[in-house]
Design a protein around this motif. Structure first.
Motif, PDB file in Angstrom:
ATOM      1  N   GLU A   1      26.296  31.211  28.815  1.00 54.08           N
ATOM      2  CA  GLU A   1      25.333  30.519  29.666  1.00 54.08           C
ATOM      3  C   GLU A   1      26.031  29.559  30.619  1.00 54.08           C
ATOM      4  N   GLU A   2      27.026  28.842  30.132  1.00 57.41           N
ATOM      5  CA  GLU A   2      27.775  27.906  30.977  1.00 57.41           C
ATOM      6  C   GLU A   2      28.568  28.647  32.056  1.00 57.41           C
ATOM      7  N   LEU A   3      29.148  29.800  31.702  1.00 58.08           N
ATOM      8  CA  LEU A   3      29.883  30.604  32.680  1.00 58.08           C
ATOM      9  C   LEU A   3      28.935  31.113  33.766  1.00 58.08           C
ATOM     10  N   ILE A   4      27.789  31.582  33.373  1.00 60.22           N
ATOM     11  CA  ILE A   4      26.804  32.077  34.332  1.00 60.22           C
ATOM     12  C   ILE A   4      26.355  30.955  35.262  1.00 60.22           C
ATOM     13  N   GLU A   5      26.053  29.809  34.692  1.00 63.75           N
ATOM     14  CA  GLU A   5      25.594  28.670  35.504  1.00 63.75           C
ATOM     15  C   GLU A   5      26.673  28.204  36.472  1.00 63.75           C
ATOM     16  N   SER A   6      27.906  28.076  36.003  1.00 65.10           N
ATOM     17  CA  SER A   6      28.981  27.604  36.888  1.00 65.10           C
ATOM     18  C   SER A   6      29.268  28.632  37.986  1.00 65.10           C
ATOM     19  N   THR A   7      29.198  29.900  37.651  1.00 66.00           N
ATOM     20  CA  THR A   7      29.407  30.948  38.651  1.00 66.00           C
ATOM     21  C   THR A   7      28.290  30.919  39.695  1.00 66.00           C
ATOM     22  N   TYR A   8      27.055  30.760  39.232  1.00 61.17           N
ATOM     23  CA  TYR A   8      25.918  30.668  40.134  1.00 61.17           C
ATOM     24  C   TYR A   8      26.097  29.487  41.096  1.00 61.17           C
ATOM     25  N   GLN A   9      26.451  28.340  40.558  1.00 62.09           N
ATOM     26  CA  GLN A   9      26.619  27.144  41.389  1.00 62.09           C
ATOM     27  C   GLN A   9      27.757  27.315  42.394  1.00 62.09           C
ATOM     28  N   LEU A  10      28.872  27.899  41.955  1.00 61.12           N
ATOM     29  CA  LEU A  10      30.002  28.117  42.853  1.00 61.12           C
ATOM     30  C   LEU A  10      29.616  29.064  43.989  1.00 61.12           C
ATOM     31  N   ALA A  11      28.909  30.116  43.666  1.00 56.15           N
ATOM     32  CA  ALA A  11      28.461  31.057  44.698  1.00 56.15           C
ATOM     33  C   ALA A  11      27.521  30.361  45.680  1.00 56.15           C
TER      34      ALA A  11
ATOM     35  N   SER B   1      25.649  35.225  47.875  1.00 54.97           N
ATOM     36  CA  SER B   1      24.597  35.559  46.923  1.00 54.97           C
ATOM     37  C   SER B   1      25.097  35.469  45.482  1.00 54.97           C
ATOM     38  N   PRO B   2      24.541  34.542  44.703  1.00 56.55           N
ATOM     39  CA  PRO B   2      24.934  34.461  43.298  1.00 56.55           C
ATOM     40  C   PRO B   2      24.658  35.762  42.545  1.00 56.55           C
ATOM     41  N   VAL B   3      23.584  36.437  42.907  1.00 49.67           N
ATOM     42  CA  VAL B   3      23.251  37.707  42.258  1.00 49.67           C
ATOM     43  C   VAL B   3      24.338  38.745  42.549  1.00 49.67           C
TER      44      VAL B   3
ATOM     45  N   ILE C   1      30.941  40.855  39.068  1.00 49.23           N
ATOM     46  CA  ILE C   1      31.665  40.546  37.837  1.00 49.23           C
ATOM     47  C   ILE C   1      31.264  41.525  36.732  1.00 49.23           C
ATOM     48  N   ALA C   2      29.984  41.801  36.632  1.00 48.63           N
ATOM     49  CA  ALA C   2      29.496  42.739  35.613  1.00 48.63           C
ATOM     50  C   ALA C   2      30.080  44.126  35.817  1.00 48.63           C
ATOM     51  N   ASP C   3      30.298  44.507  37.063  1.00 50.85           N
ATOM     52  CA  ASP C   3      30.846  45.825  37.373  1.00 50.85           C
ATOM     53  C   ASP C   3      32.373  45.872  37.269  1.00 50.85           C
TER      54      ASP C   3
ATOM     55  N   ILE D   1      38.736  34.814  37.771  1.00 52.11           N
ATOM     56  CA  ILE D   1      38.019  36.013  38.207  1.00 52.11           C
ATOM     57  C   ILE D   1      36.714  35.641  38.901  1.00 52.11           C
ATOM     58  N   THR D   2      36.004  34.650  38.378  1.00 50.49           N
ATOM     59  CA  THR D   2      34.756  34.241  39.040  1.00 50.49           C
ATOM     60  C   THR D   2      35.038  33.647  40.415  1.00 50.49           C
ATOM     61  N   LYS D   3      36.098  32.862  40.519  1.00 49.53           N
ATOM     62  CA  LYS D   3      36.471  32.299  41.820  1.00 49.53           C
ATOM     63  C   LYS D   3      36.860  33.408  42.795  1.00 49.53           C
ATOM     64  N   ALA D   4      37.595  34.398  42.301  1.00 47.73           N
ATOM     65  CA  ALA D   4      37.983  35.524  43.149  1.00 47.73           C
ATOM     66  C   ALA D   4      36.766  36.316  43.601  1.00 47.73           C
ATOM     67  N   ALA D   5      35.787  36.473  42.722  1.00 41.74           N
ATOM     68  CA  ALA D   5      34.565  37.200  43.080  1.00 41.74           C
ATOM     69  C   ALA D   5      33.818  36.482  44.199  1.00 41.74           C
ATOM     70  N   VAL D   6      33.751  35.177  44.120  1.00 44.78           N
ATOM     71  CA  VAL D   6      33.079  34.397  45.167  1.00 44.78           C
ATOM     72  C   VAL D   6      33.841  34.526  46.485  1.00 44.78           C
ATOM     73  N   GLN D   7      35.164  34.383  46.437  1.00 41.62           N
ATOM     74  CA  GLN D   7      35.954  34.483  47.666  1.00 41.62           C
ATOM     75  C   GLN D   7      35.867  35.881  48.273  1.00 41.62           C
ATOM     76  N   ALA D   8      35.863  36.903  47.428  1.00 42.35           N
ATOM     77  CA  ALA D   8      35.725  38.270  47.931  1.00 42.35           C
ATOM     78  C   ALA D   8      34.392  38.431  48.659  1.00 42.35           C
ATOM     79  N   ARG D   9      33.327  37.912  48.074  1.00 39.26           N
ATOM     80  CA  ARG D   9      32.000  38.006  48.694  1.00 39.26           C
ATOM     81  C   ARG D   9      31.962  37.254  50.019  1.00 39.26           C
ATOM     82  N   LYS D  10      32.676  36.135  50.109  1.00 42.14           N
ATOM     83  CA  LYS D  10      32.723  35.394  51.377  1.00 42.14           C
ATOM     84  C   LYS D  10      33.321  36.256  52.480  1.00 42.14           C
ATOM     85  N   LEU D  11      34.209  37.165  52.086  1.00 43.77           N
ATOM     86  CA  LEU D  11      34.835  38.064  53.049  1.00 43.77           C
ATOM     87  C   LEU D  11      34.079  39.381  53.193  1.00 43.77           C
TER      88      LEU D  11
END
Length: 76
Positions: A11-21, A27-29, A35-37, A53-63
């Motif tokens: 739950e904490e990982l999901i929340e922090s990932t959502y907030q970072l996104a 899009s947090p979704v 990440i799920a994929d 990995i969560t930080k990389a996922a956010v940065q990838a989405r930014k690009l």
């Protein structure tokens, strides 16, 4: 079920990932789906690196990319 996390840790990982996104205006979704994929990527780099990995996922989405695209590029 990622990395044998407890329900509270998940739950904490999901929340922090959502907030970072959200802070990075992606899009947090989409980030969470990415990440799920990315089970193979998580397996390759270890569950101990979930924060990176969560930080990389956010940065990838930014690009406009996904983790799997970035992973394929890094392999090449």
């Amino acid at each position: 079920s990622i990395a044998d996390l407890t329900a509270q840790q998940s739950e904490e990982l999901i929340e922090s990932t959502y907030q970072l996104a959200a802070q990075n205006r992606v899009s947090p979704v989409a980030v969470m789906q990415d990440i799920a994929d990315s089970a193979k990527l998580i397996a390759d780099f270890g569950a101990d690196n979930l924060d990176s990995i969560t930080k990389a996922a956010v940065q990838a989405r930014k690009l406009g990319l996904s983790l799997s695209t970035v992973d394929k590029w890094s392999d090449g």
